[in-house]
Every structure is written in C-alpha cells, then in structure tokens.
Design a protein around this motif. Structure first.
Motif, short mmCIF file in Angstrom:
data_model
loop_
_atom_site.label_atom_id
_atom_site.label_comp_id
_atom_site.label_asym_id
_atom_site.label_seq_id
_atom_site.Cartn_x
_atom_site.Cartn_y
_atom_site.Cartn_z
N ILE A 12 -10.98 14.68 -27.88
CA ILE A 12 -12.23 14.73 -28.64
C ILE A 12 -13.22 13.70 -28.09
CG2 ILE A 12 -13.28 14.35 -30.91
CD1 ILE A 12 -10.70 15.41 -32.16
N ALA A 13 -12.73 12.50 -27.79
CA ALA A 13 -13.60 11.46 -27.23
C ALA A 13 -14.16 11.88 -25.89
CB ALA A 13 -12.81 10.15 -27.10
N MET A 14 -13.32 12.47 -25.05
CA MET A 14 -13.77 12.94 -23.73
C MET A 14 -14.76 14.09 -23.87
SD MET A 14 -12.60 11.00 -21.39
CE MET A 14 -12.95 12.01 -19.95
N MET A 15 -14.57 14.91 -24.90
CA MET A 15 -15.48 16.02 -25.13
C MET A 15 -16.90 15.50 -25.37
SD MET A 15 -15.55 18.71 -28.29
CE MET A 15 -16.18 17.41 -29.35
N TYR A 16 -17.02 14.47 -26.22
CA TYR A 16 -18.33 13.89 -26.50
C TYR A 16 -18.87 13.13 -25.29
CZ TYR A 16 -18.16 15.07 -31.46
OH TYR A 16 -18.13 15.75 -32.65
N TYR A 17 -17.98 12.46 -24.58
CA TYR A 17 -18.41 11.67 -23.43
C TYR A 17 -18.94 12.56 -22.31
CZ TYR A 17 -18.14 8.49 -19.43
OH TYR A 17 -18.43 7.74 -18.31
N LYS A 18 -18.27 13.68 -22.07
CA LYS A 18 -18.66 14.58 -20.99
C LYS A 18 -19.60 15.69 -21.46
CE LYS A 18 -14.53 14.05 -18.11
NZ LYS A 18 -13.40 14.77 -17.45
N GLY A 19 -19.81 15.75 -22.77
CA GLY A 19 -20.69 16.79 -23.29
C GLY A 19 -20.06 18.17 -23.27
N SER B 292 -17.87 21.49 -24.72
CA SER B 292 -17.87 22.22 -25.98
C SER B 292 -16.54 22.01 -26.68
CB SER B 292 -18.09 23.71 -25.72
OG SER B 292 -16.96 24.27 -25.06
N TRP B 293 -16.45 22.50 -27.90
CA TRP B 293 -15.22 22.37 -28.68
C TRP B 293 -14.07 23.17 -28.07
CZ3 TRP B 293 -13.54 19.11 -32.27
CH2 TRP B 293 -14.47 18.32 -32.92
N ASP B 294 -14.41 24.06 -27.13
CA ASP B 294 -13.36 24.83 -26.44
C ASP B 294 -12.39 23.89 -25.72
OD1 ASP B 294 -14.43 27.19 -27.32
OD2 ASP B 294 -15.55 27.58 -25.47
N TYR B 295 -12.92 22.74 -25.30
CA TYR B 295 -12.11 21.74 -24.61
C TYR B 295 -10.95 21.27 -25.50
CZ TYR B 295 -11.15 17.51 -21.85
OH TYR B 295 -10.55 16.53 -21.08
N VAL B 296 -11.25 21.11 -26.78
CA VAL B 296 -10.24 20.67 -27.75
C VAL B 296 -9.39 21.85 -28.21
CG1 VAL B 296 -9.86 19.64 -30.02
CG2 VAL B 296 -11.64 18.74 -28.51
N ILE B 297 -10.06 22.98 -28.46
CA ILE B 297 -9.34 24.17 -28.93
C ILE B 297 -8.31 24.62 -27.91
CG2 ILE B 297 -9.60 26.61 -29.53
CD1 ILE B 297 -12.34 25.87 -30.71
N TRP C 290 0.98 13.34 -29.90
CA TRP C 290 0.09 14.52 -29.91
C TRP C 290 -1.27 14.15 -30.49
CZ3 TRP C 290 -2.11 17.07 -34.11
CH2 TRP C 290 -2.66 18.33 -33.85
N ALA C 291 -1.27 13.37 -31.57
CA ALA C 291 -2.53 12.99 -32.23
C ALA C 291 -3.35 12.06 -31.35
CB ALA C 291 -2.22 12.33 -33.57
N VAL C 292 -2.68 11.11 -30.68
CA VAL C 292 -3.39 10.19 -29.78
C VAL C 292 -4.07 10.96 -28.65
CG1 VAL C 292 -3.08 8.35 -28.08
CG2 VAL C 292 -1.96 8.19 -30.31
N LEU C 293 -3.36 11.91 -28.08
CA LEU C 293 -3.93 12.73 -27.02
C LEU C 293 -5.07 13.60 -27.54
CD1 LEU C 293 -0.70 13.79 -25.10
CD2 LEU C 293 -2.39 12.09 -24.42
#
Length: 383
Positions: A121-128, A130-135, A113-116
């Motif tokens: 989070i990495a993909m969020m920054y790479y693709k720009g 928002s935090w909604d992607y992680v939430i 779960w943590a690795v995913l």
C-alpha cells in the motif's frame, strides 16, 4: 556409565532441554549463507578458498540435523506420557497443541502477510500505482500464504519419476511448524502404524527418507514423518533415547564418521550424494543426543531457562519473509564493518552473524516478555 545420581529419565529430559537452543542457532546458520550448502567440485582444497569452504561446508552439513532433531523431540514428547492411546487423551493433547503450535503459526504468518500488505500500500502511494497493485497481491497470496506460497529446492533423482521440492508459508522458516502440525494431527495414525508394525515401521520410513521415496504433498514431507515417528517409537515402547544412544554409541558415531567422510568425497555423483547425506543426518541426530547427554552426565550441564524459553521466538522471527529481517540487518551491519571481500571474512561472517542474531533475539524476547508478556505468550505458544 549412568549412575543412580543421574536417573535416566532426568538425564533424558535435561539432554532434550540442552539441545534446544543449539539447534535453534543452527537453524539461523542454515539461513545465513547458501554458498556452503552444496559441495563445490571446482574448489582447490589446498588453497585459502578451499580451507574456508571446507570449514563452511562441514558446519553447514552438521547444521542440517537441527530440524530433524526437533521433529524427533516433538514426536517423543507427544507420546512420552501418553503411551496407551485414547481419544480423550488425544483431544487433551491437541487442545494444548492448538495453543503451542497452531495459533503461533497462524499469528506469525498473518503478521508477515500484513507487514508486506502495508508495504504494498505504501509503495502504491509512493509510485502512484492503482489499487490493482494491492488487489493483485491479495489475489496472488490468498490462502496459500499460510501453507505453500514459497517454493524452492527442485531436485530430480535418477531413481524417481517425479521432482521433489520444498514449499513453505509466507514466513518461510515456519514450514517446519506447518509440517509438525500435520504429523501432530495425524498422530493417531502414526501411533497405530508404529504400534502395529513396531520397528518395521521405522525401517520402512527410514528407506523412504534416505531415498526420498515419498509423494510430494505440501506439508507432508518424509523428513517430518520419519523423525517424528522415530520419536514416537521411543516413547510408546518406553525406550530411553539417551540409554539407546549410549548403548550403541560406537555404532552411531562410527556411522556418522563414515557418512561424513563419504559426503566429502567427489567420486559419489551429485544425484546419489543426497542418500549419503540423509544417512549422515540419521546418525548425526542420534549422535547429538549422545554428545549432549555426555555433557549432562559428565559435566552436570543444564540448559539456561531463558535460552530454552526463547527458542521459538528466535526461530520464528530471525528470517521472516519481510524486507528487513533481524538476520539481514545484522549481516549487513557486519559486512559494513568487515566487507567480506576475502574468503576468511566470508567464513567469519558465516560463523559470527548467527551468534549475534541469536543473542539479539534472545534479548528482544526478554524485553517482550518483560513489557508485553501476554503478547509474547500468544505469539510463542505460551512458552
């Protein structure tokens, strides 16, 4: 026949140890390629494709005994030295199972779960994003990542009015460990039923298992309850599994052969082939004990301590639900060398990749226990 030099209890113990790693290897094989899982009626068995497919299907069919065998061994070992149930004894057993089952189950799933999550989070920054992607990831997975986040294998049986299916935690292969935890926690109930109803309890569960007459509850599969209870039955009645399998070897082996042949025939419809397969698995599991005991008795075979100790590690991480798994890496490397464009190449991949994966993970386990033994014991339940 068994001799005084090979006491039954010792042979039984060595047989169980000898079965562990081959069964772990079969689990990897199950996850290597799903092509051979079901019978392809349109395959010409006289062709190159047919020969390769038949070989793959037979191997995959026998691989299906791995998880049932582990369930049976677990039920037997839980009560082997605990034939008269007491709550103090149960508490002592459960204390050890917290370390060997529950904690590793939690740690491996949290790790995946943590690795995913880090990947999100990495993909969020790479693709720009928002935090909604992680939430959304956190909201979607929530506590279900520990229990039933994965769902596969919907099957509609003509004799049932509900659909059967299988679920698993985020580290998908650990559905076995989840179900094992359930039957272990419920072992007082299983003990009481088996002790009270005796062989009738096993026959009832056998019918439920063969026909899949079981309510679909996540973590409460009939496979776990039947085979675990079968192991419990042998243990609390003081019956030696090896002695039983040797005494009835002709019946067991004949039944396995008959159901094996029936599983290859095309005149049994797909809806009812699951019955034949389940009957095959029951006889094949018992046959595996008989065959392994023959190696122990006749050849003096003994399990390699490193292979036995590494079984859980091999099982837990070979196909963890992360983007890059050990099994995927080795399979891609193999297909880079041998593309798998022909049927022979595909079946070769099916046979070689699990062996290479297992060897690599045994080596990884050895390194882990050498350099980080405390971490290794924590994730492998003290094994």
């Amino acid at each position: 026949m068994l001799t005084d030099e090979n006491p039954l209890t010792k042979v039984q113990s060595e047989t169980i140890s000898l079965l562990r790693f081959p069964m772990a290897l079969l689990v990897i094989l199950i996850h290597t390629d799903g092509y051979y899982q079901t019978w392809q009626t349109d395959v010409d068995l006289l062709s190159c494709e047919g020969v390769c497919f038949l070989l793959g299907y037979i191997i995959r069919l026998f691989a299906g005994i791995a998880v049932p065998t582990f369930f049976m061994i677990s039920g037997f070992l839980f009560f082997n030295n605990f034939r008269e149930f007491t709550w103090n004894g149960y508490k002592k057993k459960m204390k050890s199972r917290v370390k060997s089952l529950i904690l590793p189950f939690f740690l491996w799933n949290v790790l995946v779960w943590a690795v995913l999550l880090v990947g999100k989070i990495a993909m969020m920054y790479y693709k720009g994003e928002s935090w909604d992607y992680v939430i959304n990831y956190l909201a979607e997975k929530n506590w279900h990542f520990l229990w039933d986040i994965n769902h596969w294998g919907d099957v509609d049986h003509p004799w049932l009015w509900w659909t059967t299916y299988v679920t698993g935690p985020i580290d998908l292969p650990l559905w076995f460990l989840r179900d094992l935890i359930v039957v272990t926690v419920l072992s007082p109930l299983i003990y009481w039923v088996v002790k009270t109803l005796k062989i009738a309890s096993i026959l009832i569960l056998l019918v439920a298992y063969v026909l899949d007459l079981w309510v679909v509850w996540h973590g409460f599969r009939i496979t776990a309850f039947f085979y675990y209870s079968l192991g419990v039955y042998f243990a609390i009645n003081g019956k030696n599994i090896v002695e039983f399998c040797e005494r009835y070897s002709k019946v067991i082996l004949s039944a396995m052969f008959v159901f094996f042949v029936l599983s290859l025939t095309q005149w049994i419809t797909k809806d009812y082939k699951s019955i034949v397969k389940n009957l095959f698995y029951v006889s094949a599991v018992l046959s595996s004990f008989y065959v392994a005991s023959r190696f122990v008795i006749g050849k003096g075979a003994k399990a390699n301590p490193l292979l036995v100790a590494s079984c859980f590690f091999v099982y837990a991480c070979h196909a963890a639900a992360i983007p890059i798994t050990p099994l995927n890496i080795i399979k891609k490397a193999f297909l880079f060398v041998i593309p798998g464009d022909t049927y022979w190449e595909r079946i070769l991949c099916y046979l070689v990749v699990p062996c290479v994966t297992a060897a690599a993970l045994v080596f990884a386990y050895w390194l882990l226990m050498r350099w980080f033994p405390k971490v290794g014991k924590l994730f492998c339940g003290g094994r």
